[in-house]
Design a protein around this motif. Structure first.
Motif: not given
Length: 398
Positions: A1-30
């Motif tokens: 069963m499927t449902q319609r969803y909105t997906v938010l991406r950050d598509v700038r590309g990752l410009h860090t040594r650690d590929p996960f450190s450029g992600r948008v931080p959790a709300p409140g930690l930005e």
């Protein structure tokens, strides 16, 4: 069963040594500065897809995905009309927020209005470059009137001898039609329009709309869901969309270090009643969004909070008997937090202009700080609850 969803991406590309450190931080930690090694600002992209639970699980592993939320209905913060015998003959909110004595007029500031569109032929918008984009599927233009009224309060030119616009020096406005001619729409349109407004250089984004929880329940029931489960499903969607908004606002805040970012303003809602108080609704409840309550003139010109205005807003502005542009021509007076919100958006444009001469690059949080620090608490009638007025009445720069 499927449902319609909105997906938010950050598509700038990752410009860090650690590929996960450029992600948008959790709300409140930005952070308001770029992370070490990040050389480009966040680039939000909003997609819509029919997804299964397995699809969602797979998306959660994608480092570019910031949030996923069920598509839910949205609707305008429906205003109420004003009886012709008591309708305002002047836009009293202009003087109340002290825009009439400000040295600023919004020149050089691009604003975005995400609403029901705009009547581009109205005299109030002559000389303004209006960039229209339809996200509702009902075509450009405003056959509802709500968006035209809101835009008129933000940047409308004088109509005859009547001033209606707070920031009437604005030369360019982005008009995202996210609500159809009946005033309804879907959440994905709002997210896509915010992305579009940011890409278009908007420094102030104004939204007088709300996410429709009861409408989602009704939609689910019409699809055969039992009422109790439909309510739970709507709660899941509401929670997911709030998290989506928080993630998107984290991206907006992260852009500040690169281009100044944008001030996002939204109506708190018209759901309260004299004996019942309802708190700020989304999108105004999202982190980083300035929520706006409505005030009215009481006895002896003191200000009172409108009985319909949702409680716990950050600031307030005139929202009762507000005179502005009417789709099709002329002027009309309306009530609602929808009418208060464009006052705040207009004042934000004035502050953005005011700060331009004093700092190398104006940043959104500087404008927000001025909106907060200059908000007035004098002039209110006795007994007004601080929780209902927030930090106070927004005030234009001198």
């Amino acid at each position: 069963m499927t449902q319609r969803y909105t997906v938010l991406r950050d598509v700038r590309g990752l410009h860090t040594r650690d590929p996960f450190s450029g992600r948008v931080p959790a709300p409140g930690l930005e952070s308001f500065g770029p992370s070490p090694g990040v050389t480009t600002p966040p680039e939000p992209r909003v997609d819509v897809a029919d997804l299964s639970p397995r699809d969602i699980r797979d998306l959660s592993r994608d480092p570019e995905v910031a949030a996923v939320a069920p598509v839910m209905p949205v609707q305008l913060m429906k205003p109420s009309g004003v009886d012709a015998t008591t309708a305002a003959t002047s836009a009293w909110g202009i003087a109340t927020v002290k825009a009439d004595t400000s040295s600023c007029d919004g020149t050089g500031v691009v604003v975005a209005v995400l609403d029901t569109g705009i009547d581009a032929s109205h005299p109030a918008f002559q000389g303004v470059e209006l960039v229209q984009q339809d996200f509702s599927g009902s075509g450009d233009g405003d056959r509802n009137g709500h968006g035209t009224h809101c835009a008129g309060t933000i940047f409308g030119r004088d109509v005859g001898s009547t001033r209606i616009g707070v920031a009437r020096g604005v030369r360019k406005a982005l008009i995202g039609k996210v609500l159809n001619d009946r005033g309804g729409g879907d959440s994905d349109s709002v997210f896509r329009a915010i992305q579009w407004a940011l890409a278009g250089g908007a420094r102030v984004i104004s939204m007088s709309l709300g996410f429709d929880f009861p409408g989602f329940v009704e939609r689910s029931i019409s699809q055969g869901w039992p009422a109790a489960l439909a309510t739970s499903r709507a709660l899941e969607a509401y929670r997911g969309n709030l998290r989506m908004l928080d993630a998107l606002m984290a991206m907006v805040n992260a852009r500040v270090a690169f281009d100044g970012g944008a001030v996002v303003v939204a109506a708190s809602g018209n759901e309260s009643q004299p004996q019942f108080k309802i708190s700020v609704a989304i999108p105004a409840a999202a982190q980083g969004v300035i929520s706006v309550g409505a005030v009215e003139r009481a006895a002896n010109n003191a200000l009172a909070v409108a009985s319909f205005s949702n409680t716990l807003p950050e600031v307030c502005a005139p929202g009762v008997n507000v005179l502005s542009a009417k789709a099709g021509g002329g002027l009309v007076a309306l009530n609602g937090t929808s009418m208060a919100t464009p006052h705040v958006a207009g004042v934000a444009a004035l502050w953005w202009q005011a700060l331009k001469g004093s700092v190398p690059m104006v940043r959104a949080q500087q404008v927000v700080a001025r909106l907060s620090s200059s908000a007035r608490t004098d002039g209110f009638a006795s007994g007004v609850d601080a929780a209902d007025r927030g930090m106070g009445l927004v005030t234009a720069p001198p």
